[in-house]
Design an enzyme around this catalytic site. Structure first.
Site, PDB file in Angstrom:
ATOM      1  N   GLU A  65      -4.859   3.730   9.593  1.00 21.22           N
ATOM      2  CA  GLU A  65      -4.845   5.263   9.339  1.00 21.22           C
ATOM      3  C   GLU A  65      -6.333   5.373   9.030  1.00 21.22           C
ATOM      4  OE1 GLU A  65      -1.786   5.191   6.296  1.00 21.22           O
ATOM      5  OE2 GLU A  65      -0.332   4.197   8.041  1.00 21.22           O
ATOM      6  N   LYS A  96       0.197   4.126   0.430  1.00 16.92           N
ATOM      7  CA  LYS A  96      -0.393   5.445   1.238  1.00 16.92           C
ATOM      8  C   LYS A  96      -0.453   6.595   0.481  1.00 16.92           C
ATOM      9  CE  LYS A  96       1.239   2.704   5.155  1.00 16.92           C
ATOM     10  NZ  LYS A  96       1.608   2.804   6.533  1.00 16.92           N
ATOM     11  N   HIS A 153      -7.869   0.211   6.809  1.00 13.68           N
ATOM     12  CA  HIS A 153      -6.484   0.397   7.084  1.00 13.68           C
ATOM     13  C   HIS A 153      -6.555   1.179   8.550  1.00 13.68           C
ATOM     14  CE1 HIS A 153      -2.427   2.033   7.319  1.00 13.68           C
ATOM     15  NE2 HIS A 153      -2.085   0.827   6.536  1.00 13.68           N
ATOM     16  N   GLU A 211      -2.948  -5.997  10.939  1.00 16.16           N
ATOM     17  CA  GLU A 211      -1.959  -4.934  11.267  1.00 16.16           C
ATOM     18  C   GLU A 211      -2.030  -4.502  12.348  1.00 16.16           C
ATOM     19  OE1 GLU A 211      -0.456  -3.750   6.812  1.00 16.16           O
ATOM     20  OE2 GLU A 211      -2.389  -2.452   7.360  1.00 16.16           O
ATOM     21  N   ASN A 245       1.006  -1.292  -0.089  1.00 13.17           N
ATOM     22  CA  ASN A 245       0.013  -0.040  -0.047  1.00 13.17           C
ATOM     23  C   ASN A 245       0.983   1.103   0.119  1.00 13.17           C
ATOM     24  OD1 ASN A 245      -1.578   2.136   0.921  1.00 13.17           O
ATOM     25  ND2 ASN A 245      -1.533   1.381   3.186  1.00 13.17           N
ATOM     26  N   SER A 270       5.411  -2.782   9.498  1.00 16.76           N
ATOM     27  CA  SER A 270       6.944  -2.871   9.776  1.00 16.76           C
ATOM     28  C   SER A 270       7.682  -3.937   9.144  1.00 16.76           C
ATOM     29  CB  SER A 270       7.449  -2.411  11.141  1.00 16.76           C
ATOM     30  OG  SER A 270       7.222  -1.157  11.622  1.00 16.76           O
ATOM     31  N   GLY A 277       4.186   1.774  10.389  1.00 17.57           N
ATOM     32  CA  GLY A 277       4.710   2.944  10.152  1.00 17.57           C
ATOM     33  C   GLY A 277       5.836   3.540  10.762  1.00 17.57           C
TER      34      GLY A 277
HETATM   35  P1  13P Z   1       5.053  -0.179   7.117  1.00 16.90           P
HETATM   36  O1  13P Z   1       5.511  -1.569   6.650  1.00 16.90           O
HETATM   37  O2  13P Z   1       5.373   1.058   6.376  1.00 16.90           O
HETATM   38  O3  13P Z   1       4.815  -0.324   8.715  1.00 16.90           O
HETATM   39  O4  13P Z   1       3.214  -0.100   6.967  1.00 16.90           O
HETATM   40  C1  13P Z   1       2.400  -1.252   6.861  1.00 16.90           C
HETATM   41  C2  13P Z   1       1.101  -0.842   6.196  1.00 16.90           C
HETATM   42  O5  13P Z   1       0.369  -0.150   6.707  1.00 16.90           O
HETATM   43  C3  13P Z   1       0.648  -1.555   4.988  1.00 16.90           C
HETATM   44  O6  13P Z   1      -0.750  -1.146   4.957  1.00 16.90           O
END
Ligand code: 13P
Length: 264
Positions: free
Chosen positions: A100, A12, A98, A170, A10, A216, A176
């Site tokens: 976020e 983002k 997600h 997640e 993703n 991560s 993040g």
């Molecule tokens: P990171 O791998 O940057 O932590 O992000 C994971 C994520 O939000 C995938 O949707």
């Protein structure tokens, strides 16, 4: 049985149209020799990139997804994107819930349930993301939270529609720049909890729903994560945004996934 490695990213709110185009061109070239019967490779870029992205991967080598979607086909919903509009582009996956979206934009399980139903109605693969917050983890209510997010988010879904769903675990605290990666053992245990809830909801069909881990994931932990019995794939952010790095992770984990499943 899950017989393919599910692996995707993703992007983002990063990557412009030009960035997405060059990224996909490179990723497509780098992964061209990988048998697509063994891998479900997907990229979920910005809405604005989707039309151009679709032209680049119209051969289906890389599946495309949207990062969100409205549950209504049309109407007075300023700022929303309808399933009909996404269908017109011809993408495959709709990422829903997600962390976020849930925690910055306040999306609820009830809204997500409407979105899952709308995505299925339009023939998309809903990729439902779930995960507990740090506070919920510390209160030792992670399992309950995951169960609620699944039962509420997938409320009213038939067993035959359940076949089209993917789930991503997640943990909010693992995602993040400030995220702490979950240990492979912790991730596997929670993925097991998710698989049990999916079985309770959909019986044997629930066992065929791929459950990906995200948060991560990086070149240092991807292999240990994919070796875990309950992890069917990886949903990666930062470590996949360079096509070369993503290709390396894919090539590291694919043989491990295949030997875990006795497919080689
Ligand atoms: P990171 O791998 O940057 O932590 O992000 C994971 C994520 O939000 C995938 O949707």
């Amino acid at each position: 049985m899950i017989s393919k490695l599910y692996i995707g990213t993703n992007t983002k709110m990063y990557k412009t149209i030009a960035d997405t185009v060059s990224y996909l061109e490179e990723l497509k070239k780098l992964t061209a020799d990988i048998d697509r019967n063994l891998i479900e490779l997907f990229v979920i870029p910005s809405f604005t990139s989707l039309s151009r992205a679709k032209e680049l991967v119209s051969d289906g080598s890389i599946k495309l997804g949207a990062q969100n979607m409205c549950w209504e086909d049309q109407g007075q919903f300023t700022g929303e994107i309808s399933p009909v509009m996404l269908k017109e582009i011809g993408i495959d996956i709709i990422e829903l819930g997600h962390s976020e979206r849930r925690h910055i934009f306040g999306e609820t399980d009830e809204q997500l349930n409407k979105k899952v139903i709308a995505a299925l109605k339009h023939g998309f693969t809903p990729l439902l993301c779930i995960g507990e917050t740090l506070e919920q983890k510390q209160l030792r209510i992670s399992d309950e939270c995951l169960s609620i997010q699944l039962k509420a988010g997938l409320n009213g879904i038939s067993e035959s529609d359940a076949r089209k769903i993917w789930v991503a675990y997640e943990p909010v605290w693992a995602i993040g720049v400030n995220g702490i990666p979950a240990s492979p053992e912790y991730a596997d245990e929670k993925q097991g909890v998710i698989k049990k809830v999916l079985y309770d909801l959909f019986g044997e069909t629930g066992s065929d729903i791929p459950v990906l881990y995200g948060g991560s994931v990086n070149p240092g932990n991807a292999c240990e994560l994919i070796k875990q019995p309950n992890i069917d794939g990886l949903f990666i952010g930062r470590s996949a945004w360079d096509a070369g790095n993503f290709n390396s992770i894919i090539r590291d984990v694919l043989p491990l996934f295949l030997s875990k499943k006795n497919l080689n």
